[in-house]
Design a protein around this motif. Structure first.
Motif, short mmCIF file in Angstrom:
data_model
loop_
_atom_site.label_atom_id
_atom_site.label_comp_id
_atom_site.label_asym_id
_atom_site.label_seq_id
_atom_site.Cartn_x
_atom_site.Cartn_y
_atom_site.Cartn_z
N SER A 157 0.17 -9.63 7.19
CA SER A 157 0.67 -9.72 5.82
C SER A 157 -0.47 -9.79 4.82
O SER A 157 -0.37 -9.28 3.70
CB SER A 157 1.59 -10.94 5.67
N LEU A 158 -1.60 -10.38 5.22
CA LEU A 158 -2.76 -10.45 4.33
C LEU A 158 -3.32 -9.06 4.07
O LEU A 158 -3.65 -8.71 2.92
CB LEU A 158 -3.83 -11.35 4.94
N ILE A 159 -3.43 -8.26 5.12
CA ILE A 159 -3.92 -6.88 4.96
C ILE A 159 -2.99 -6.10 4.04
O ILE A 159 -3.44 -5.37 3.14
CB ILE A 159 -4.04 -6.20 6.34
N ARG A 160 -1.70 -6.28 4.24
CA ARG A 160 -0.74 -5.56 3.39
C ARG A 160 -0.88 -5.99 1.93
O ARG A 160 -0.90 -5.15 1.02
CB ARG A 160 0.68 -5.81 3.88
N ASP A 161 -0.98 -7.29 1.70
CA ASP A 161 -1.07 -7.79 0.32
C ASP A 161 -2.31 -7.25 -0.39
O ASP A 161 -2.26 -6.89 -1.57
CB ASP A 161 -1.09 -9.32 0.31
N LEU A 162 -3.42 -7.18 0.34
CA LEU A 162 -4.65 -6.65 -0.25
C LEU A 162 -4.49 -5.19 -0.67
O LEU A 162 -4.97 -4.77 -1.72
CB LEU A 162 -5.81 -6.79 0.74
N LEU A 163 -3.82 -4.40 0.17
CA LEU A 163 -3.65 -2.97 -0.13
C LEU A 163 -2.61 -2.75 -1.22
O LEU A 163 -2.75 -1.84 -2.04
CB LEU A 163 -3.26 -2.21 1.14
N VAL A 164 -1.59 -3.59 -1.26
CA VAL A 164 -0.57 -3.45 -2.30
C VAL A 164 -1.16 -3.82 -3.66
O VAL A 164 -0.94 -3.14 -4.67
CB VAL A 164 0.66 -4.33 -1.98
N ASP A 165 -1.94 -4.88 -3.69
CA ASP A 165 -2.57 -5.32 -4.93
C ASP A 165 -4.02 -4.80 -4.95
O ASP A 165 -4.97 -5.57 -5.01
CB ASP A 165 -2.55 -6.84 -5.02
N SER A 166 -4.16 -3.49 -4.90
CA SER A 166 -5.48 -2.88 -4.70
C SER A 166 -6.38 -2.97 -5.92
O SER A 166 -7.57 -2.65 -5.84
CB SER A 166 -5.32 -1.41 -4.29
N ASP A 167 -5.86 -3.42 -7.07
CA ASP A 167 -6.70 -3.55 -8.25
C ASP A 167 -7.80 -4.60 -8.03
O ASP A 167 -8.87 -4.52 -8.66
CB ASP A 167 -5.85 -3.94 -9.46
N GLN A 168 -7.53 -5.58 -7.19
CA GLN A 168 -8.50 -6.63 -6.91
C GLN A 168 -9.38 -6.29 -5.69
O GLN A 168 -10.20 -7.11 -5.28
CB GLN A 168 -7.77 -7.96 -6.64
N LEU A 169 -9.22 -5.09 -5.16
CA LEU A 169 -9.90 -4.69 -3.93
C LEU A 169 -11.09 -3.79 -4.24
O LEU A 169 -11.00 -2.91 -5.11
CB LEU A 169 -8.90 -3.97 -3.02
N ASP A 170 -12.19 -4.02 -3.54
CA ASP A 170 -13.36 -3.16 -3.69
C ASP A 170 -13.00 -1.70 -3.37
O ASP A 170 -12.15 -1.46 -2.51
CB ASP A 170 -14.46 -3.65 -2.75
N PRO A 171 -13.63 -0.73 -4.06
CA PRO A 171 -13.31 0.68 -3.78
C PRO A 171 -13.52 1.08 -2.32
O PRO A 171 -12.94 2.07 -1.86
CB PRO A 171 -14.27 1.44 -4.70
N ARG A 172 -14.35 0.29 -1.58
CA ARG A 172 -14.55 0.62 -0.17
C ARG A 172 -13.38 0.17 0.70
O ARG A 172 -13.33 0.48 1.90
CB ARG A 172 -15.84 -0.01 0.33
N GLY A 173 -12.44 -0.53 0.14
CA GLY A 173 -11.22 -0.89 0.84
C GLY A 173 -11.37 -2.07 1.77
O GLY A 173 -12.30 -2.87 1.68
N VAL A 174 -10.42 -2.18 2.71
CA VAL A 174 -10.40 -3.25 3.70
C VAL A 174 -11.08 -2.74 4.96
O VAL A 174 -10.68 -1.70 5.52
CB VAL A 174 -8.96 -3.69 4.01
#
Length: 447
Positions: A19-36
């Motif tokens: 669920s943490l991985i999903r939340d990071l990808l759904v709220d991708s504005d807070q995610l580095d451009p290099r992703g998870v």
């Protein structure tokens, strides 16, 4: 949060929440451009990314999941699942802007799931599944029906139990199956109506085995480059390339197919490679499921373009022999084929009729000199007997009514000689006519 930094995070076998991985990808504005980017983690719970739309990459290298990964209709920048150990990856209608890696993945769908489902997925660049192990007790181990890729597809070294399916796929580069080992109850590799922009490789240790069907079936496919076969395909039908269009050469070793080979409608450029003409003719005559003229015509056209006129005649004769053996001919047609085959090589060896004509003339001379002369049916010199025999049996040459060498028809032997001479003259006429007809191509058939 460390996972949002875009750096590789090595969990060293510890747990990461799905669920943490999903939340990071759904709220991708807070995610580095290099992703998870995760390495060596155990994924807790089911990773469900269905309908998630993000411009960030996801990398889960050497991770373990106890539930199938769900990526139906997801949209990602790139997806790296190298070394993943999981029951399955379900990703129909997945869209990846760049690459998808499933290299060295171990996926076992069991009785419930296909190991990998990429039905109608769209990969912007290349797909790599090299070294993956794909197991499924269902129909397919890999479903890539109508898959679209912008570049290469790598299946090198894949071990799959269950059909690997690429029906209707459109691949923008090479399809490489070097060293892949595929086993299925149905087709081991199924690629009907597949379009490949460049080359298709089934070689370097490639193995495909079908227990009850076709080992490699790519009927109706379009291949822009070469079709390179090697290794071994085993099945009731080992290879089905019916109506396949290859833009360049085909490489088919004589020992590739252990089973029938359907070549009807296969077209290619240049001469076939890896097998000599004798091996190709044996393949067409002995390993095809039925007589078909097109494979012979294609092979003859290739040798004709290469200037191999003698080989062209061999191919044409082999085609007619196969037609006589397995083709649908009426009784009269079959009889005529036998006669034309024995006398003029089905019209491609007219000189054979000349040999038969010479044999008739020799029989005529032997009859006159060896039978009529010693038996007293003619009373003239040996030279005159030979001349009489030749003039009697040779078409368009009439015996001289004033010649001294006449057959006495008052005896039984004389009557036999005369009747036999008539028969020999008819045969001589027939062989002379067949020679002319064969020479001018009148007895050739497009069968």
């Amino acid at each position: 949060m460390e996972l949002a930094s875009g750096e590789w995070v090595d969990f060293e076998g510890d747990v990461v929440s799905a669920s943490l991985i999903r939340d990071l990808l759904v709220d991708s504005d807070q995610l580095d451009p290099r992703g998870v980017r995760v390495r060596n983690a155990r994924i807790d719970g089911q990773l469900d990314l269905c309908d998630v739309d993000t411009k960030r990459p996801l990398a889960l290298r050497d991770c373990v999941a106890e539930a199938p990964l769900l990526l139906d209709r997801a949209h990602l920048s790139a997806l790296d699942l190298t070394g993943l150990v999981a029951p399955a990856v379900s990703a129909p209608w997945l869209k990846v802007d760049h690459y998808l890696y499933l290299t060295n993945a171990q996926l076992n769908g069991g009785a419930d799931d296909w190991a990998v489902d990429l039905g109608e997925a769209c990969i912007g660049s290349h797909l790599s599944m090299s070294g993956a192990q794909l197991l499924s007790d269902t129909e397919f181990s890999l479903n890539a029906h109508k898959l679209r890729t912008g570049s290469q597809v790598y299946l090198a070294g894949v071990h799959a139990v269950g059909t690997v399916r690429f029906d209707g796929a459109r691949l923008g580069g090479n399809l490489r199956c070097d060293g892949a080992v595929l086993t299925a109850d149905g087709a081991a590799f199924l690629g009907v109506d597949m379009h490949v922009e460049d080359n298709v490789f089934f070689h370097n240790g490639f193995r495909a085995r079908s227990e009850n069907y076709i080992a490699v079936r790519i009927r109706g496919s379009r291949i822009g480059g070469q079709l390179v076969l090697g290794g071994r395909a085993t099945g009731l039908t080992a290879l089905d390339v019916k109506h396949v269009r290859v833009g360049m050469e085909v490489f088919v070793p004589a020992d590739f197919a252990e089973g029938l080979v359907d070549l009807d409608g296969l077209t290619y450029s240049g001469l076939p490679r890896e097998s000599g003409l004798d091996e190709w003719l044996e393949l067409l005559a002995e390993k095809t499921p039925r007589y078909a003229s097109q494979p012979y015509l294609q092979l003859a056209a290739a040798h004709q373009a290469a200037g191999h006129e003698r080989d062209v005649r061999r191919i044409r004769v082999a085609q007619q022999r196969d037609l006589l053996r397995r083709g649908r001919l009426s009784r009269s047609g079959r009889l005529w084929h036998r006669v034309s085959g024995a006398t003029v090589g089905f019209g491609y060896r007219p000189a054979t009729a000349l040999l038969w004509l010479l044999a008739v003339l020799a029989l005529s001379v032997g009859l006159m000199v060896g039978v009529a002369g010693p038996g007293g049916a003619v009373r003239c010199s040996t030279v005159e007997q030979i001349g009489h025999a030749l003039s009697s049996a040779t078409p368009l040459v009439k015996p001289d009514p004033a010649q001294r060498c006449q057959v006495a028809t008052t005896t039984g032997l004389g009557q036999f000689v005369v009747v036999t001479t008539w028969v020999l003259q008819l045969l001589a006429w027939a062989f002379a006519t067949l020679f002319v007809a064969g020479f001018t191509g009148l007895v050739r058939k497009n069968a």
